[in-house]
Design an enzyme around this catalytic site. Structure first.
Site, mmCIF file in Angstrom:
data_model
loop_
_atom_site.group_PDB
_atom_site.id
_atom_site.type_symbol
_atom_site.label_atom_id
_atom_site.label_comp_id
_atom_site.label_asym_id
_atom_site.label_seq_id
_atom_site.Cartn_x
_atom_site.Cartn_y
_atom_site.Cartn_z
ATOM 1 N N LYS A 267 0.877 -1.264 -0.066
ATOM 2 C CA LYS A 267 -0.144 0.131 -0.150
ATOM 3 C C LYS A 267 0.779 1.538 -0.224
ATOM 4 O O LYS A 267 1.938 1.111 0.168
ATOM 5 C CB LYS A 267 -0.809 -0.016 1.230
ATOM 6 C CG LYS A 267 -2.006 -1.204 1.476
ATOM 7 C CD LYS A 267 -2.910 -1.294 2.637
ATOM 8 C CE LYS A 267 -3.829 -2.235 2.534
ATOM 9 N NZ LYS A 267 -4.677 -2.111 3.572
ATOM 10 N N TYR B 73 -12.361 -2.794 -2.675
ATOM 11 C CA TYR B 73 -12.960 -2.598 -1.298
ATOM 12 C C TYR B 73 -14.570 -2.492 -1.210
ATOM 13 O O TYR B 73 -15.028 -2.095 -0.242
ATOM 14 C CB TYR B 73 -12.358 -1.528 -0.631
ATOM 15 C CG TYR B 73 -11.021 -1.717 -0.091
ATOM 16 C CD1 TYR B 73 -10.461 -3.045 0.641
ATOM 17 C CD2 TYR B 73 -10.022 -0.658 -0.145
ATOM 18 C CE1 TYR B 73 -9.183 -3.043 1.049
ATOM 19 C CE2 TYR B 73 -8.621 -0.856 0.062
ATOM 20 C CZ TYR B 73 -8.322 -1.949 0.838
ATOM 21 O OH TYR B 73 -6.978 -2.131 1.235
ATOM 22 N N ASN C 234 -1.749 -0.490 7.119
ATOM 23 C CA ASN C 234 -1.172 -1.738 7.583
ATOM 24 C C ASN C 234 -0.212 -2.071 6.575
ATOM 25 O O ASN C 234 0.026 -3.307 6.459
ATOM 26 C CB ASN C 234 -2.109 -2.520 8.146
ATOM 27 C CG ASN C 234 -3.251 -2.866 7.069
ATOM 28 O OD1 ASN C 234 -3.318 -2.158 6.005
ATOM 29 N ND2 ASN C 234 -4.236 -3.603 7.531
ATOM 30 N N HIS D 294 -1.994 -5.221 1.632
ATOM 31 C CA HIS D 294 -3.160 -6.118 1.530
ATOM 32 C C HIS D 294 -3.015 -7.606 1.025
ATOM 33 O O HIS D 294 -1.626 -7.736 0.359
ATOM 34 C CB HIS D 294 -3.743 -5.576 0.093
ATOM 35 C CG HIS D 294 -4.959 -6.435 -0.266
ATOM 36 N ND1 HIS D 294 -6.354 -6.474 0.470
ATOM 37 C CD2 HIS D 294 -5.077 -7.437 -1.053
ATOM 38 C CE1 HIS D 294 -6.945 -7.490 -0.048
ATOM 39 N NE2 HIS D 294 -6.390 -7.941 -1.161
ATOM 40 N N GLU E 85 -9.761 -10.570 -6.996
ATOM 41 C CA GLU E 85 -8.838 -9.441 -7.156
ATOM 42 C C GLU E 85 -7.793 -9.743 -8.161
ATOM 43 O O GLU E 85 -7.509 -8.469 -8.768
ATOM 44 C CB GLU E 85 -8.191 -9.577 -5.560
ATOM 45 C CG GLU E 85 -9.051 -9.293 -4.546
ATOM 46 C CD GLU E 85 -8.531 -9.353 -3.050
ATOM 47 O OE1 GLU E 85 -9.088 -8.820 -1.969
ATOM 48 O OE2 GLU E 85 -7.365 -9.747 -2.928
HETATM 49 P P1 IDP Z 1 -7.688 -7.478 5.735
HETATM 50 O O1 IDP Z 1 -6.806 -6.293 4.798
HETATM 51 O O2 IDP Z 1 -6.760 -7.885 6.873
HETATM 52 O O3 IDP Z 1 -8.201 -8.322 4.733
HETATM 53 P P2 IDP Z 1 -10.374 -6.229 5.486
HETATM 54 O O4 IDP Z 1 -11.148 -6.525 6.697
HETATM 55 O O5 IDP Z 1 -10.451 -6.712 4.161
HETATM 56 O O6 IDP Z 1 -8.942 -6.663 6.369
HETATM 57 O O7 IDP Z 1 -10.096 -5.000 5.562
HETATM 58 C C1 IDP Z 1 -9.521 -4.133 4.440
HETATM 59 C C2 IDP Z 1 -8.443 -2.775 5.109
HETATM 60 O O8 IDP Z 1 -9.486 -1.770 5.729
HETATM 61 C C3 IDP Z 1 -7.656 -3.325 6.121
HETATM 62 O O9 IDP Z 1 -6.582 -3.685 5.558
HETATM 63 C C4 IDP Z 1 -7.518 -1.969 7.004
HETATM 64 O O10 IDP Z 1 -6.353 -1.098 6.359
HETATM 65 C C5 IDP Z 1 -8.748 -1.335 6.981
HETATM 66 N N1 IDP Z 1 -9.532 -1.833 8.156
HETATM 67 C C6 IDP Z 1 -10.458 -2.958 8.164
HETATM 68 N N2 IDP Z 1 -10.979 -2.854 9.140
HETATM 69 C C7 IDP Z 1 -10.664 -1.897 9.937
HETATM 70 C C8 IDP Z 1 -11.241 -1.137 11.122
HETATM 71 O O11 IDP Z 1 -12.119 -1.696 11.961
HETATM 72 N N3 IDP Z 1 -10.872 0.137 11.589
HETATM 73 C C9 IDP Z 1 -10.007 0.850 10.565
HETATM 74 N N4 IDP Z 1 -9.528 0.408 9.434
HETATM 75 C C10 IDP Z 1 -9.814 -0.782 9.077
HETATM 76 MG MG MG Z 2 -9.310 -8.333 3.151
#
Ligand code: IDP
Ligand code: MG
Length: 167
Positions: A10, A50, A122, A125, A136
């Protein structure tokens, strides 16, 4: 089971010069990279990628994040990894979604942070299931950009297109 998975480094990963670290960590998996490119993410790609999160309160900031608007750097690196148990292996090294809860030696645990707004910044992805990986990979890559025949293809007639060539 041999499978493929999409990884995106990212904008925070590129901005912080973490590309090499991320690739080194992922090389521990011994998986094969079968596609790789740098992408500028537009609204349509971000929102399709997303789409499953569109009702979340952090959705609009997440779109700004993946488009690079939080880092004044609009690049991401997209990679396809292939091999035995690829999805689980990559997610283990990536770490938990919340960087505060992620294993400190995982990529997200080591390099991620939570913004004041609450968004999880984070670094990477990683696809979380075979169906998600297929969706994806087909969204981010054209068949000819991947060196393996991962999914069925069809011939598409392209009429009178103009593309950029080197001048
Ligand atoms: P993942 O990236 O671990 O698969 P997802 O639920 O697909 O998690 O969420 C996509 C992205 O959205 C995450 O990587 C993170 O950057 C953001 N995200 C997900 N859940 C939260 C949350 O509860 N608070 C803030 N950001 C979140
Ligand atoms: Mg995800």
């Amino acid at each position: 089971m041999e499978e493929s998975t999409l990884v995106i480094i990212k904008p925070d990963g590129l901005k912080k010069s973490l590309t090499g670290n991320v690739l080194t960590r992922l090389s521990e998996t011994k998986l094969r990279i079968i596609g790789a490119k740098v992408v500028q993410v537009d609204d349509q790609l971000a929102e399709t990628h997303y789409a499953h999160l569109k009702d979340k309160p952090f959705f609009s900031e997440l779109i700004r994040y993946i488009k690079g608007e939080l880092h004044s750097d609009s690049r991401v690196m997209a990679l396809v990894y292939w091999g035995e148990d690829a999805i689980r292996k990559v997610r283990t090294i990536a770490g938990a979604t919340n960087p505060e809860e992620a294993d400190p030696v995982s990529i997200r645990g080591a390099y991620g942070r939570i913004l004041t707004s609450g968004l999880f910044e984070n670094v990477v992805h990683a696809s979380s299931s075979p169906d998600e990986a297929e969706r994806e990979i087909k969204l981010w890559f054209e068949p000819e950009e991947i060196v393996y025949d991962l999914y069925p293809v069809k011939s598409v007639q392209v009429q009178e297109t103009t593309k950029q060539g080197w001048a």
